[in-house]
Design an enzyme around this catalytic site. Structure first.
Site, PDB file in Angstrom:
ATOM      1  N   ARG A  33     -67.623  27.737 -71.061  1.00 59.91           N
ATOM      2  CA  ARG A  33     -68.245  27.775 -69.732  1.00 59.91           C
ATOM      3  C   ARG A  33     -69.119  29.005 -69.532  1.00 59.91           C
ATOM      4  O   ARG A  33     -70.221  28.915 -68.967  1.00 59.91           O
ATOM      5  CB  ARG A  33     -67.177  27.747 -68.637  1.00 59.91           C
ATOM      6  CG  ARG A  33     -67.769  27.773 -67.219  1.00 59.91           C
ATOM      7  CD  ARG A  33     -66.682  27.880 -66.152  1.00 59.91           C
ATOM      8  NE  ARG A  33     -65.826  26.717 -66.134  1.00 59.91           N
ATOM      9  CZ  ARG A  33     -66.139  25.573 -65.514  1.00 59.91           C
ATOM     10  NH1 ARG A  33     -67.295  25.472 -64.883  1.00 59.91           N
ATOM     11  NH2 ARG A  33     -65.315  24.559 -65.515  1.00 59.91           N
ATOM     12  N   GLY A  60     -55.094  20.141 -61.608  1.00 56.43           N
ATOM     13  CA  GLY A  60     -54.469  18.834 -61.527  1.00 56.43           C
ATOM     14  C   GLY A  60     -54.727  18.001 -62.763  1.00 56.43           C
ATOM     15  O   GLY A  60     -55.427  18.411 -63.685  1.00 56.43           O
ATOM     16  N   GLU A  94     -63.237  12.180 -69.308  1.00 55.93           N
ATOM     17  CA  GLU A  94     -64.708  12.219 -69.205  1.00 55.93           C
ATOM     18  C   GLU A  94     -65.334  11.529 -70.409  1.00 55.93           C
ATOM     19  O   GLU A  94     -66.238  10.700 -70.279  1.00 55.93           O
ATOM     20  CB  GLU A  94     -65.195  13.671 -69.162  1.00 55.93           C
ATOM     21  CG  GLU A  94     -65.216  14.297 -67.808  1.00 55.93           C
ATOM     22  CD  GLU A  94     -65.841  15.679 -67.822  1.00 55.93           C
ATOM     23  OE1 GLU A  94     -65.859  16.327 -66.772  1.00 55.93           O
ATOM     24  OE2 GLU A  94     -66.334  16.115 -68.903  1.00 55.93           O
TER      25      GLU A  94
END
Length: 265
Positions: A33, A60, A94
């Site tokens: 990131r 979560g 994803e």
């Protein structure tokens, strides 16, 4: 980079449906990131490529519906595979959605193997295998494990970029240049809307095209004049042209050859 393998779309290509984003970025936050992915995102934006990046810390177990919607609304997805990518169930969800969109909509999928071996992604070995060792023993995730494994195998078989050594800035420049050329400069040919039976013809032709292979294929569309041969050819071109680094559509070859000669090509 080798040409990305083109998956035949059963419904429509990314250029024949409304997309809000040029690129969806999938990555493991703790790995990339604040370094590689951030630099990649900055360069994509600088080049005018509309890119979706999840800037929120992920908490979560369930992936947010907004992310799934963003994947569906993207022309392409860049997946940054890193050491801990498979440790995140969110990332795997994803990826499964991305590969689903590749199959259903012809979404372009561009993998980056960031300090990982594509073989480990494809076969779930190394750190990817270690992650699945944990999932295999958890009853709550058994119904999803097979879907995740299939998505990793499919994505690992797509030609992409190996970023293991050298200057990252050089890799990022090459990646964003190719993406800009293929996504921003790929113009679809005009085909009338709401034509009946085009998907049927496309599915039949796709069997002969065998886009998953590296073979050279040639297909002839025969019939009397005015029945829609050129329209079918245009439709097929729009569906698959994005899957190649270069593409060209030559119309009226016979007439041009007779009147102008072969030098016109």
């Amino acid at each position: 980079m080798a040409s990305t393998s083109a998956q035949m779309a059963s419904d429509s290509s990314p250029y024949m449906r409304r997309c809000l984003y040029d690129v969806f970025l999938s990555f493991r936050g703790e790995d990339t990131r604040n370094n590689f992915t951030d630099h990649l995102y900055t360069e994509l934006i600088r080049r005018g490529i509309t890119t979706f990046r999840d800037d929120q810390l992920r908490r979560g177990e369930e992936i947010q519906p907004e992310l799934l919607k963003a994947i569906e609304e993207s022309k392409s997805s860049i997946v940054v595979f890193s050491k801990n990518y498979a440790d995140s169930r969110w990332c795997l969800e994803e990826l499964a959605k991305i590969m689903e969109c590749r199959k259903e909509y012809g979404q372009i999928v561009l993998p980056i193997f960031y300090h990982v071996d594509p073989y480990d992604v494809r076969k779930q070995k190394g750190s990817f295998g270690e992650a699945f060792t944990k999932y295999d023993y958890e009853e709550n995730w058994k119904d999803k494990v097979e879907r995740w494994r299939e998505a990793l195998t499919q994505a690992g078989n797509i030609s992409g970029w190996d970023v293991n050594e050298g200057y990252e800035s050089k890799h990022i420049k090459e990646i964003t240049t190719i993406i800009a050329d293929r996504i921003l400069n790929c113009k679809p040919l005009f085909v009338e809307d709401n034509l009946v039976g085009m998907n049927f013809h496309f599915e039949n032709l796709s069997l002969g095209l065998s886009m998953e292979s590296n073979d050279v294929r040639m297909i002839g569309i025969c019939g009397i004049g005015g029945i829609g041969k050129t329209t079918i050819a245009r439709y097929v071109y729009n569906q698959i042209s994005w899957g190649f680094e270069c593409s060209s559509f030559l119309e009226n070859v016979r007439d041009v050859y007779k009147s102008k000669g072969s030098y016109r090509f």
